[in-house]
Design a protein around this motif. Structure first.
Motif, PDB file in Angstrom:
ATOM      1  N   ARG A   1       0.815  -1.209   0.000  1.00 60.20           N
ATOM      2  CA  ARG A   1       0.000   0.000   0.000  1.00 60.20           C
ATOM      3  C   ARG A   1       0.856   1.269   0.000  1.00 60.20           C
ATOM      4  O   ARG A   1       0.331   2.375  -0.066  1.00 60.20           O
ATOM      5  CB  ARG A   1      -0.893   0.019   1.257  1.00 60.20           C
ATOM      6  CG  ARG A   1      -1.796  -1.192   1.407  1.00 60.20           C
ATOM      7  CD  ARG A   1      -3.119  -0.990   0.728  1.00 60.20           C
ATOM      8  NE  ARG A   1      -3.905   0.028   1.423  1.00 60.20           N
ATOM      9  CZ  ARG A   1      -4.535   1.039   0.828  1.00 60.20           C
ATOM     10  NH1 ARG A   1      -4.440   1.186  -0.473  1.00 60.20           N
ATOM     11  NH2 ARG A   1      -5.249   1.892   1.534  1.00 60.20           N
ATOM     12  N   VAL A   2       2.184   1.081   0.071  1.00 63.25           N
ATOM     13  CA  VAL A   2       3.078   2.233   0.189  1.00 63.25           C
ATOM     14  C   VAL A   2       3.959   2.321  -1.052  1.00 63.25           C
ATOM     15  O   VAL A   2       4.776   1.434  -1.309  1.00 63.25           O
ATOM     16  CB  VAL A   2       3.959   2.110   1.450  1.00 63.25           C
ATOM     17  CG1 VAL A   2       4.859   3.335   1.588  1.00 63.25           C
ATOM     18  CG2 VAL A   2       3.088   1.937   2.690  1.00 63.25           C
ATOM     19  N   PRO A   3       3.842   3.380  -1.846  1.00 55.31           N
ATOM     20  CA  PRO A   3       4.666   3.504  -3.055  1.00 55.31           C
ATOM     21  C   PRO A   3       6.119   3.827  -2.714  1.00 55.31           C
ATOM     22  O   PRO A   3       6.425   4.278  -1.605  1.00 55.31           O
ATOM     23  CB  PRO A   3       4.007   4.678  -3.800  1.00 55.31           C
ATOM     24  CG  PRO A   3       3.421   5.528  -2.712  1.00 55.31           C
ATOM     25  CD  PRO A   3       2.953   4.550  -1.657  1.00 55.31           C
ATOM     26  N   ARG A   4       6.985   3.599  -3.654  1.00 58.42           N
ATOM     27  CA  ARG A   4       8.384   3.963  -3.460  1.00 58.42           C
ATOM     28  C   ARG A   4       8.520   5.482  -3.338  1.00 58.42           C
ATOM     29  O   ARG A   4       9.242   5.994  -2.483  1.00 58.42           O
ATOM     30  CB  ARG A   4       9.214   3.440  -4.646  1.00 58.42           C
ATOM     31  CG  ARG A   4      10.705   3.783  -4.582  1.00 58.42           C
ATOM     32  CD  ARG A   4      11.405   3.000  -3.509  1.00 58.42           C
ATOM     33  NE  ARG A   4      12.820   3.354  -3.428  1.00 58.42           N
ATOM     34  CZ  ARG A   4      13.615   2.936  -2.455  1.00 58.42           C
ATOM     35  NH1 ARG A   4      13.132   2.153  -1.492  1.00 58.42           N
ATOM     36  NH2 ARG A   4      14.879   3.280  -2.445  1.00 58.42           N
TER      37      ARG A   4
ATOM     38  N   SER B   1       8.930   9.225   0.324  1.00 57.73           N
ATOM     39  CA  SER B   1      10.142   9.459  -0.458  1.00 57.73           C
ATOM     40  C   SER B   1      11.102   8.301  -0.260  1.00 57.73           C
ATOM     41  O   SER B   1      11.474   7.985   0.882  1.00 57.73           O
ATOM     42  CB  SER B   1      10.802  10.776  -0.036  1.00 57.73           C
ATOM     43  OG  SER B   1      11.996  11.003  -0.759  1.00 57.73           O
ATOM     44  N   GLU B   2      11.467   7.643  -1.348  1.00 54.79           N
ATOM     45  CA  GLU B   2      12.377   6.492  -1.303  1.00 54.79           C
ATOM     46  C   GLU B   2      11.902   5.436  -0.316  1.00 54.79           C
ATOM     47  O   GLU B   2      12.687   4.851   0.443  1.00 54.79           O
ATOM     48  CB  GLU B   2      13.805   6.954  -0.969  1.00 54.79           C
ATOM     49  CG  GLU B   2      14.398   7.907  -1.994  1.00 54.79           C
ATOM     50  CD  GLU B   2      14.451   7.304  -3.399  1.00 54.79           C
ATOM     51  OE1 GLU B   2      14.808   6.114  -3.525  1.00 54.79           O
ATOM     52  OE2 GLU B   2      14.095   8.018  -4.351  1.00 54.79           O
ATOM     53  N   GLY B   3      10.608   5.197  -0.318  1.00 52.81           N
ATOM     54  CA  GLY B   3      10.025   4.131   0.494  1.00 52.81           C
ATOM     55  C   GLY B   3       9.784   4.460   1.947  1.00 52.81           C
ATOM     56  O   GLY B   3       9.288   3.628   2.696  1.00 52.81           O
ATOM     57  N   ALA B   4      10.143   5.680   2.367  1.00 52.73           N
ATOM     58  CA  ALA B   4       9.970   6.075   3.765  1.00 52.73           C
ATOM     59  C   ALA B   4       9.080   7.307   3.850  1.00 52.73           C
ATOM     60  O   ALA B   4       8.959   8.091   2.893  1.00 52.73           O
ATOM     61  CB  ALA B   4      11.324   6.364   4.406  1.00 52.73           C
TER      62      ALA B   4
END
Length: 396
Positions: free
Chosen positions: A125-128, A152-155
């Motif tokens: 559910r979380v985009p890169r 941003s960048e998975g975080a």
């Protein structure tokens, strides 16, 4: 000499909007505190440092204000169409109780970021990069909040240039949608206007009869006109919070309104229900200086609102009360709408002690009843500290 050792519990100290609180995963709490009850309440009070007769919460994580005496418990949602279950506890500063009767709209902005960072959300559910759109079940009031969390960048992205009056430093914007915000309060029948009226005559012993808009939206809120109680609407905290007579008057109004809204049966019960309902007073827009010294121009706002939380004038605005303000402003004829100039509107910008805030809401009549499907506003959130909180092992 025998002593009780401290225990440590994983926790995160977060800012959400203009509030701060201690966040826990349900699974990390001691077994006795994983279910509602005395053990959970006692644990959270000890974490925050309450009850404190000195009113400072020196021996805990609380900051001795309603905005900083807060706790949050999160878990993976048990509802198939939601990501996370969110339970909010408002800890009394000087009394021994935790109020579970409402939500914290400000800390709602921190729920999604915490849930993503602490493994409570399906990674799919979380985009890169982009925005994670999460559905949050607000367990206190049985409502859905949709949070749009920047990634941003998975975080989770926490820094940014979004500025929020009442918060010193800019951060990343988190947009919140409060779905079907009319609160379903026990005794109020789930009605947006529990008395059936947009404006009531509220009789308050020792004060008089006041016009009042009493609404269940975001959080149960009682609105009165500032001039009817001797204020202009431009007041800052110092003008009210040091005036014990004024605070007693506000509490009397709040208690009478709570009875009329069906939230309590007798005014004597109000002392054990400090978090809800909220009391606010409204006035047409005027120039004033915010608590930071920044000038707020009448032309830049639609109205003035000052709100009390846990018996004190709030330094900015509670997020849930902002939902109530936006909802009431959208309905022609309420005191909030009239203070903003009347007529139809789908957004309002109001002045509060720390500056201004915009909240959007669209109201429609369905079968003769006013309905608001969504209220929208933007906040920000940031992790301040993470690790463990410690409490004496016999504290709960």
């Amino acid at each position: 000499m025998a002593h009780v050792p401290q225990i440590r519990i994983p926790a995160t100290y977060m800012r959400g909007g203009t509030s701060k609180g201690v966040f826990f995963r349900l699974q990390d709490l001691p077994d006795a505190a994983q279910a509602p009850g005395k053990a959970r309440d006692a644990l959270l009070m000890r974490v925050i440092g309450s009850p404190d007769p000195y009113g400072k919460q020196i021996d805990g994580m609380g900051g001795a204000t309603s905005s900083t005496s807060k706790t949050v418990i999160l878990s993976r949602s048990e509802r198939p169409d939601h990501d996370v279950d969110y339970l909010f506890g408002q800890v009394s500063i000087d009394s021994a109780f935790v109020d579970w009767s409402g939500n914290c709209g400000n800390l709602s902005a921190a729920v999604g970021p915490f849930a993503i960072a602490n493994g409570l959300v399906d990674p799919a559910r979380v985009p890169r990069n982009g925005t994670a759109t999460l559905r949050i079940w607000q367990a206190n009031i049985g409502k859905t909040i949709v949070a749009h969390v920047p990634i941003s960048e998975g975080a989770v992205q926490e820094t940014g240039d979004f500025e929020l009056d009442g918060v010193t430093f800019p951060a990343a914007e988190v947009q919140l949608e409060f779905m079907d915000p009319a609160a379903e309060e026990e005794g109020a029948g789930g009605a947006m206007f529990p008395t059936g009226n947009l404006v009531d005559e509220l009789e308050v012993p020792g004060v008089g009869t006041l016009k009042a808009t009493m609404i269940n939206a975001g959080i149960p809120t009682i609105f009165v006109n500032a001039d009817s109680i001797g204020y202009s609407g431009t007041e800052l905290q110092d003008a009210i919070n040091g005036d014990e007579k004024a605070l007693a008057k506000f509490e009397t109004i709040r208690a009478q309104g709570a009875v009329r809204m069906g939230l309590i049966k007798d005014v004597s019960e109000a002392a054990k229900r400090q978090h809800t309902p909220k009391l606010a007073f409204v006035a047409p827009s005027k120039d004033y200086l915010a608590s930071s010294g920044k000038a707020v121009a009448a032309k830049d706002i639609d109205l003035l609102v000052r709100a009390l939380s846990m018996g004190k004038l709030h330094h900015a605005m509670m997020g849930t009360a902002a939902v109530a303000i936006g909802t009431a402003a959208a309905i022609p004829g309420t005191l909030v709408n009239l203070a903003a100039g009347g007529g139809a509107r789908n957004a309002v910008r109001f002045g509060h002690p720390s500056g201004t805030l915009r909240v959007g809401a669209e109201a429609n009549q369905e079968n003769g009843e006013w309905v608001v499907r969504k209220a929208i506003m933007s906040r920000s959130a940031r992790v301040l500290m993470e690790g463990w909180v410690r409490v004496p092992g016999d504290a709960f």
